[in-house]
Design a protein around this motif. Structure first.
Motif, PDB file in Angstrom:
ATOM      1  N   ALA A  86       0.850  -1.197   0.000  1.00 42.18           N
ATOM      2  CA  ALA A  86       0.000   0.000   0.000  1.00 42.18           C
ATOM      3  C   ALA A  86       0.883   1.243   0.000  1.00 42.18           C
ATOM      4  O   ALA A  86       1.653   1.473   0.925  1.00 42.18           O
ATOM      5  CB  ALA A  86      -0.907  -0.001   1.211  1.00 42.18           C
ATOM      6  N   ASP A  87       0.759   2.021  -1.058  1.00 44.35           N
ATOM      7  CA  ASP A  87       1.522   3.258  -1.177  1.00 44.35           C
ATOM      8  C   ASP A  87       0.514   4.388  -1.380  1.00 44.35           C
ATOM      9  O   ASP A  87      -0.243   4.376  -2.359  1.00 44.35           O
ATOM     10  CB  ASP A  87       2.478   3.169  -2.359  1.00 44.35           C
ATOM     11  N   PRO A  88       0.473   5.354  -0.517  1.00 48.71           N
ATOM     12  CA  PRO A  88      -0.532   6.410  -0.643  1.00 48.71           C
ATOM     13  C   PRO A  88      -0.411   7.201  -1.939  1.00 48.71           C
ATOM     14  O   PRO A  88      -1.399   7.741  -2.426  1.00 48.71           O
ATOM     15  CB  PRO A  88      -0.289   7.295   0.573  1.00 48.71           C
ATOM     16  N   ARG A  89       0.744   7.245  -2.556  1.00 48.00           N
ATOM     17  CA  ARG A  89       0.914   7.987  -3.807  1.00 48.00           C
ATOM     18  C   ARG A  89       0.208   7.315  -4.976  1.00 48.00           C
ATOM     19  O   ARG A  89      -0.149   7.951  -5.944  1.00 48.00           O
ATOM     20  CB  ARG A  89       2.395   8.151  -4.128  1.00 48.00           C
ATOM     21  N   THR A  90       0.010   6.019  -4.909  1.00 44.20           N
ATOM     22  CA  THR A  90      -0.610   5.285  -6.003  1.00 44.20           C
ATOM     23  C   THR A  90      -2.039   4.846  -5.690  1.00 44.20           C
ATOM     24  O   THR A  90      -2.654   4.115  -6.472  1.00 44.20           O
ATOM     25  CB  THR A  90       0.225   4.054  -6.354  1.00 44.20           C
ATOM     26  N   SER A  91      -2.622   5.285  -4.595  1.00 48.67           N
ATOM     27  CA  SER A  91      -3.955   4.805  -4.203  1.00 48.67           C
ATOM     28  C   SER A  91      -5.049   5.259  -5.160  1.00 48.67           C
ATOM     29  O   SER A  91      -6.060   4.595  -5.279  1.00 48.67           O
ATOM     30  CB  SER A  91      -4.271   5.255  -2.781  1.00 48.67           C
ATOM     31  N   ARG A  92      -4.902   6.353  -5.872  1.00 50.89           N
ATOM     32  CA  ARG A  92      -5.955   6.866  -6.768  1.00 50.89           C
ATOM     33  C   ARG A  92      -5.768   6.425  -8.216  1.00 50.89           C
ATOM     34  O   ARG A  92      -6.595   6.781  -9.074  1.00 50.89           O
ATOM     35  CB  ARG A  92      -5.984   8.391  -6.717  1.00 50.89           C
TER      36      ARG A  92
END
Length: 96
Positions: A86-92
């Motif tokens: 889980a990487d917040p930069r790629t969540s969207r």
């Protein structure tokens, strides 16, 4: 510097330390003075660390006794993917 071994008929083996490639075919024995011919010996590989020695042993063993596989490796399971980190930069980003 390399250690060269010579064989005296009277006193036995004689070790001489000289630069690599400069050893003559025979030397005078330091004890009795007789002519001692050079003996060809194996290099001193036993002084290497354990990792190198185990690599040499495995390589030598595989020359005459290669590992034999008795079956094909199993196919990967369909539908299973490794868990993504889980990487917040790629969540969207859109998912396939």
């Amino acid at each position: 510097m390399a250690t060269y071994t010579y064989r005296c008929d009277v006193d036995g083996p004689v070790d001489v330390v000289r630069p690599i490639g400069t050893a003559p075919g025979a030397v005078a024995c330091p004890t009795c003075g007789s002519e001692s011919p050079r003996v060809i010996t194996a290099p001193m590989l036993g002084l290497a660390d354990r990792g190198r020695m185990s690599l040499i042993d495995r390589t030598e063993r595989s020359r005459s006794e290669p590992d034999v596989v008795s079956s094909l490796p199993g196919a990967p399971r369909a539908g299973r993917r490794p868990a993504a980190v889980a990487d917040p930069r790629t969540s969207r980003l859109p998912r396939p």
